[in-house]
Design an enzyme around this catalytic site. Sequence first.
Site, PDB file in Angstrom:
ATOM      1  N   ARG A 149      58.622  53.887  24.470  1.00 29.90           N
ATOM      2  CA  ARG A 149      57.816  54.484  23.430  1.00 29.90           C
ATOM      3  C   ARG A 149      56.633  55.172  24.079  1.00 29.90           C
ATOM      4  O   ARG A 149      56.332  54.959  25.247  1.00 29.90           O
ATOM      5  CB  ARG A 149      57.333  53.422  22.433  1.00 29.90           C
ATOM      6  CG  ARG A 149      56.388  52.394  23.028  1.00 29.90           C
ATOM      7  CD  ARG A 149      55.869  51.454  21.968  1.00 29.90           C
ATOM      8  NE  ARG A 149      54.947  52.136  21.058  1.00 29.90           N
ATOM      9  CZ  ARG A 149      54.359  51.506  20.042  1.00 29.90           C
ATOM     10  NH1 ARG A 149      54.629  50.235  19.799  1.00 29.90           N
ATOM     11  NH2 ARG A 149      53.528  52.149  19.258  1.00 29.90           N
ATOM     12  N   GLY A 203      48.224  45.581  23.651  1.00 30.88           N
ATOM     13  CA  GLY A 203      48.311  44.191  23.198  1.00 30.88           C
ATOM     14  C   GLY A 203      46.953  43.582  22.916  1.00 30.88           C
ATOM     15  O   GLY A 203      46.785  42.364  22.968  1.00 30.88           O
ATOM     16  N   THR A 243      43.666  48.253  27.674  1.00 28.31           N
ATOM     17  CA  THR A 243      43.485  49.630  28.161  1.00 28.31           C
ATOM     18  C   THR A 243      44.623  50.478  27.616  1.00 28.31           C
ATOM     19  O   THR A 243      45.466  50.984  28.362  1.00 28.31           O
ATOM     20  CB  THR A 243      43.448  49.659  29.694  1.00 28.31           C
ATOM     21  OG1 THR A 243      44.586  48.943  30.210  1.00 28.31           O
ATOM     22  CG2 THR A 243      42.180  48.995  30.221  1.00 28.31           C
ATOM     23  N   ASN A 245      38.730  46.079  22.008  1.00 31.33           N
ATOM     24  CA  ASN A 245      37.866  45.095  21.387  1.00 31.33           C
ATOM     25  C   ASN A 245      37.997  43.724  22.046  1.00 31.33           C
ATOM     26  O   ASN A 245      38.988  43.415  22.706  1.00 31.33           O
ATOM     27  CB  ASN A 245      38.206  44.969  19.898  1.00 31.33           C
ATOM     28  CG  ASN A 245      39.691  44.787  19.671  1.00 31.33           C
ATOM     29  OD1 ASN A 245      40.422  45.772  19.605  1.00 31.33           O
ATOM     30  ND2 ASN A 245      40.148  43.549  19.581  1.00 31.33           N
ATOM     31  N   ASP A 285      36.141  44.947  15.863  1.00 32.70           N
ATOM     32  CA  ASP A 285      37.292  45.738  16.300  1.00 32.70           C
ATOM     33  C   ASP A 285      36.856  47.141  16.716  1.00 32.70           C
ATOM     34  O   ASP A 285      37.532  48.122  16.444  1.00 32.70           O
ATOM     35  CB  ASP A 285      38.342  45.811  15.183  1.00 32.70           C
ATOM     36  CG  ASP A 285      39.627  46.520  15.597  1.00 32.70           C
ATOM     37  OD1 ASP A 285      39.942  46.530  16.794  1.00 32.70           O
ATOM     38  OD2 ASP A 285      40.304  47.086  14.725  1.00 32.70           O
ATOM     39  N   LYS A 315      35.317  54.393  17.834  1.00 32.54           N
ATOM     40  CA  LYS A 315      35.652  53.819  16.537  1.00 32.54           C
ATOM     41  C   LYS A 315      34.412  53.288  15.820  1.00 32.54           C
ATOM     42  O   LYS A 315      34.407  53.179  14.593  1.00 32.54           O
ATOM     43  CB  LYS A 315      36.669  52.691  16.714  1.00 32.54           C
ATOM     44  CG  LYS A 315      38.078  53.181  16.981  1.00 32.54           C
ATOM     45  CD  LYS A 315      39.025  52.044  17.311  1.00 32.54           C
ATOM     46  CE  LYS A 315      39.280  51.134  16.130  1.00 32.54           C
ATOM     47  NZ  LYS A 315      40.281  50.089  16.443  1.00 32.54           N
ATOM     48  N   ASN A 354      40.523  57.368  14.660  1.00 31.08           N
ATOM     49  CA  ASN A 354      41.585  56.421  14.994  1.00 31.08           C
ATOM     50  C   ASN A 354      41.950  56.533  16.472  1.00 31.08           C
ATOM     51  O   ASN A 354      43.114  56.618  16.840  1.00 31.08           O
ATOM     52  CB  ASN A 354      42.808  56.675  14.116  1.00 31.08           C
ATOM     53  CG  ASN A 354      43.738  55.476  14.098  1.00 31.08           C
ATOM     54  OD1 ASN A 354      43.297  54.350  14.218  1.00 31.08           O
ATOM     55  ND2 ASN A 354      45.020  55.723  13.953  1.00 31.08           N
TER      56      ASN A 354
END
Length: 430
Positions: free
Chosen positions: A2, A63, A116, A135, A178, A205, A265
């Site tokens: 992906r 992750g 990262t 975060n 976050d 963000k 985003n």
Amino acid sequence: MRGPATIYEGKLFRQTVDAHVVALDMKTGNEIWRQKFAEFKEGYKGVIAPIIANGVLVSGMGGGDSTTRGFIEGYDPNTGERLWRTWTIPAPGEPGSETWPNATKPEAWKYGGGATWQYASYDPQLDLLYIGTGNAEPYNPSYRDGMDSLYTASTLAIRPKTGEMVWYYQSVPNDSFDFDANAESLIADIQVQGQMRKVLISAHKNGFLYVLDRTNVKLIAANPFVKVNWATHIDLETGRPVLTDILERAVKGETVNVFPSRGTNATLIAFNPNTGLVYLNSWNLPRLMKYVDFKFVLGGGSTGIESTMTTPKGEPAGYHLAIDPATGKVAWEVPMMDFASSAGMLATDGGLLFTGKLTGEVIALDIDNGKQLWQFKTGSSVNAPPITYTHKGQQYVTVLSGRGGSVAPRFTANSVPTGGSVWTFALMPE
């Protein structure tokens, strides 16, 4: 597999969702080498393209909302040999470990976040690679004793040959909302008080547009580009945000409404050196959140909050925006009433901005005022950043159309067409 890919010396490099880096032969598609970088079952995954910097393939990891400890690493692009790994969460005794509760919560650093998962930038003149970190985990700061939690929500400057961390800037110490700092660090040279400065520009963000001197990590400017209520401003001397009472109220158990949930985003922004302006797609999307109890489960989610995100009734979902990075002055903004955009911005010397919509349109805006000049309807949502290039004297713009990225407010997954396709357009003179 992906995510996007990187091409170098006849090889195509990609990450896989099950946490491998892979090199393929461009002519045959045959696999040249494959390296496992982490355990998928522990929450790690591959989501972004590696980058070539000074002959080294530098690769991050995804992750950050799971029980992961972030890192970045370098590979020999020819053999796949791992040359180095730099952790974004220091182990006890390493520089920065004093910002984690190692005595009271000795497990916190092992699952501290700092992923990262977005694009890096490389300055060959300074031989520095710049990458943002995600975060802190969990969001609920009580599990980290409210400590700064280095090197989460930070921008890192890395030597690509060795992995040495030359400097860091933490935009949100004790990140509890976050507020990843993963947004692309755009490399530019701009005038600041009559002097030309080598800078990094990032639309985070957390709602602030940051300008850092990329040679010495001095904070030059940090101005809000959306509504912000978690901090009053960023102190230019300390580099730290000056907090409102939002965090304090949340820690006491109150449900709070945080502006923004995300200013963008983590999408790519554009800079035009002729205008001196930055162009971006902003989100007008608060987060209603409450901290909850949390237990670490290896490979499981680790946010420690309950939350919802909804665009305020009657307000735009976001804006196409032009802003002066040094002063924060908005040159123009165009509301997006239905859906915010997850696509990046592309600025061209011909006075056009290209971006996309979740409803499937590729659009061109007038760089002077944001007026939409052209659109083309593709078959799926456009979340990817457009690119431009020339071939045999003809300029083209290419964009990927297809599901991916976060769904914007007022847009349900059922209403987004599935599938994916690549669209290329020729820029023709008037």
